[in-house]
Design a protein around this motif. Structure first.
Motif, PDB file in Angstrom:
ATOM      1  N   THR A 222      63.173  59.819-150.376  1.00 38.91           N
ATOM      2  CA  THR A 222      63.911  58.850-149.501  1.00 38.91           C
ATOM      3  C   THR A 222      63.597  57.192-149.714  1.00 38.91           C
ATOM      4  O   THR A 222      62.386  57.025-149.659  1.00 38.91           O
ATOM      5  N   THR A 223      64.558  56.480-150.280  1.00 37.77           N
ATOM      6  CA  THR A 223      64.406  55.256-150.556  1.00 37.77           C
ATOM      7  C   THR A 223      64.628  54.447-149.004  1.00 37.77           C
ATOM      8  O   THR A 223      65.756  54.381-148.667  1.00 37.77           O
ATOM      9  N   VAL A 224      63.771  53.654-148.584  1.00 39.73           N
ATOM     10  CA  VAL A 224      63.982  53.045-147.308  1.00 39.73           C
ATOM     11  C   VAL A 224      64.151  51.494-147.725  1.00 39.73           C
ATOM     12  O   VAL A 224      63.059  50.998-148.368  1.00 39.73           O
ATOM     13  N   LEU A 225      65.244  51.167-147.017  1.00 33.66           N
ATOM     14  CA  LEU A 225      65.551  49.323-147.213  1.00 33.66           C
ATOM     15  C   LEU A 225      64.947  48.731-146.321  1.00 33.66           C
ATOM     16  O   LEU A 225      64.743  49.238-145.087  1.00 33.66           O
TER      17      LEU A 225
ATOM     18  N   LYS B  80      68.927  57.252-132.125  1.00 28.59           N
ATOM     19  CA  LYS B  80      68.485  56.403-130.714  1.00 28.59           C
ATOM     20  C   LYS B  80      68.751  54.988-131.326  1.00 28.59           C
ATOM     21  O   LYS B  80      68.669  54.548-132.448  1.00 28.59           O
ATOM     22  N   LEU B  81      69.326  54.420-130.269  1.00 29.79           N
ATOM     23  CA  LEU B  81      70.005  53.134-130.318  1.00 29.79           C
ATOM     24  C   LEU B  81      69.627  52.145-128.911  1.00 29.79           C
ATOM     25  O   LEU B  81      70.264  52.694-127.977  1.00 29.79           O
ATOM     26  N   HIS B  82      68.415  51.572-129.125  1.00 32.85           N
ATOM     27  CA  HIS B  82      68.050  50.549-127.903  1.00 32.85           C
ATOM     28  C   HIS B  82      68.315  49.237-128.706  1.00 32.85           C
ATOM     29  O   HIS B  82      68.307  49.089-129.830  1.00 32.85           O
ATOM     30  N   PRO B  83      68.666  48.343-127.816  1.00 35.61           N
ATOM     31  CA  PRO B  83      68.812  46.637-128.085  1.00 35.61           C
ATOM     32  C   PRO B  83      67.633  46.329-129.272  1.00 35.61           C
ATOM     33  O   PRO B  83      67.987  45.564-130.341  1.00 35.61           O
ATOM     34  N   HIS B  84      66.396  46.767-128.893  1.00 32.06           N
ATOM     35  CA  HIS B  84      65.201  46.186-129.655  1.00 32.06           C
ATOM     36  C   HIS B  84      64.617  47.177-130.548  1.00 32.06           C
ATOM     37  O   HIS B  84      63.791  47.019-131.569  1.00 32.06           O
ATOM     38  N   ALA B  85      65.226  48.611-130.607  1.00 32.73           N
ATOM     39  CA  ALA B  85      64.858  49.368-131.698  1.00 32.73           C
ATOM     40  C   ALA B  85      66.017  50.639-132.127  1.00 32.73           C
ATOM     41  O   ALA B  85      66.586  50.858-131.118  1.00 32.73           O
ATOM     42  N   TYR B  86      65.812  51.214-133.112  1.00 31.89           N
ATOM     43  CA  TYR B  86      66.557  52.078-133.548  1.00 31.89           C
ATOM     44  C   TYR B  86      66.107  53.137-134.528  1.00 31.89           C
ATOM     45  O   TYR B  86      65.029  52.729-135.350  1.00 31.89           O
ATOM     46  N   VAL B  87      66.812  54.393-134.604  1.00 29.88           N
ATOM     47  CA  VAL B  87      66.344  55.342-135.490  1.00 29.88           C
ATOM     48  C   VAL B  87      67.459  55.990-136.078  1.00 29.88           C
ATOM     49  O   VAL B  87      68.466  56.460-135.465  1.00 29.88           O
ATOM     50  N   VAL B  88      67.478  56.101-137.455  1.00 27.17           N
ATOM     51  CA  VAL B  88      68.373  56.685-138.272  1.00 27.17           C
ATOM     52  C   VAL B  88      67.748  57.773-139.010  1.00 27.17           C
ATOM     53  O   VAL B  88      66.678  57.827-139.585  1.00 27.17           O
ATOM     54  N   VAL B  89      68.706  59.117-138.897  1.00 25.25           N
ATOM     55  CA  VAL B  89      68.256  60.138-139.363  1.00 25.25           C
ATOM     56  C   VAL B  89      68.999  60.447-140.597  1.00 25.25           C
ATOM     57  O   VAL B  89      70.287  60.627-140.387  1.00 25.25           O
ATOM     58  N   GLY B  90      68.365  60.655-141.673  1.00 21.93           N
ATOM     59  CA  GLY B  90      69.303  61.158-143.114  1.00 21.93           C
ATOM     60  C   GLY B  90      69.570  62.743-142.766  1.00 21.93           C
ATOM     61  O   GLY B  90      69.222  63.327-141.909  1.00 21.93           O
TER      62      GLY B  90
ATOM     63  N   ARG C 270      65.148  63.613-142.355  1.00 23.29           N
ATOM     64  CA  ARG C 270      63.948  62.329-142.060  1.00 23.29           C
ATOM     65  C   ARG C 270      64.383  61.236-141.226  1.00 23.29           C
ATOM     66  O   ARG C 270      65.575  60.680-141.589  1.00 23.29           O
ATOM     67  N   GLY C 271      63.657  60.866-140.122  1.00 21.70           N
ATOM     68  CA  GLY C 271      63.970  59.637-139.300  1.00 21.70           C
ATOM     69  C   GLY C 271      63.127  58.518-139.777  1.00 21.70           C
ATOM     70  O   GLY C 271      61.986  58.521-139.809  1.00 21.70           O
TER      71      GLY C 271
ATOM     72  N   ASP D 170      57.010  60.703-138.087  1.00 26.11           N
ATOM     73  CA  ASP D 170      56.466  62.242-138.248  1.00 26.11           C
ATOM     74  C   ASP D 170      56.145  62.519-139.844  1.00 26.11           C
ATOM     75  O   ASP D 170      55.594  63.726-140.131  1.00 26.11           O
ATOM     76  N   ALA D 171      56.017  61.567-140.731  1.00 29.48           N
ATOM     77  CA  ALA D 171      55.640  62.003-142.145  1.00 29.48           C
ATOM     78  C   ALA D 171      54.004  61.853-142.277  1.00 29.48           C
ATOM     79  O   ALA D 171      53.490  61.191-141.386  1.00 29.48           O
TER      80      ALA D 171
END
Length: 148
Positions: free
Chosen positions: A2-5, A53-63, A67-68, A124-125
């Motif tokens: 996974t390439t993380v930008l 998950k999306l908060h104004p100050h943080a977010y999680v994107v799961v492929g 993988r999140g 969790d990696a």
């Protein structure tokens, strides 16, 4: 693989430089951090996937591979209760890597006495799963690290 930008432009400084032990000790996973440029910016999705998950100050994107990736915009910014952040996407949205997710201004966060540093974490990696970590100056959308 996974390439993380990079979600924002700035200087890649490594997790150990983050002024929060949860991130600096990689308690939520390995990755790196960006000290962002002090200008209004749109933080981008680090990978293709779904915003779980999306908060104004943080977010999680799961492929699609499960993988999140967590993007945290500044340290202790949860205390701002969304002030200074504008959501450009919604929880449950499918996003492409590089798509804007949250608009914010790191200079405003810093002026309020908080660090604008942005941890980007492979959730969790195992520590050795992340390599090719960028160093020095990065632009939003550049490869930040590889998750094998």
């Amino acid at each position: 693989m996974t390439t993380v930008l990079a979600p924002v432009a700035g200087a890649a400084i490594g997790l150990s430089a983050v002024p929060d032990p949860v991130f600096s000790q990689a308690m939520v996973g390995p990755g790196t951090a960006i000290d962002p440029r002090r200008e209004p910016v749109e933080a981008l999705a680090p990978i293709d996937g779904t915003i779980v998950k999306l908060h104004p100050h943080a977010y999680v994107v799961v492929g699609d591979d499960g993988r999140g990736v967590l993007v945290h915009l500044g340290i202790d910014t949860v205390q701002l209760k969304g002030e200074g952040f504008r959501l450009l996407a919604a929880e449950g949205d499918r996003v492409r890597a590089g798509q804007p997710v949250v608009a914010w201004d790191p200079a405003v966060v810093e002026a309020g006495g908080r660090s604008p540093v942005c941890p980007v974490v492979a959730l969790d990696a195992v520590r050795d799963a992340v390599g090719g970590i960028a160093e020095g100056s990065v632009n939003a959308g550049d490869t930040l690290f590889e998750w094998s």
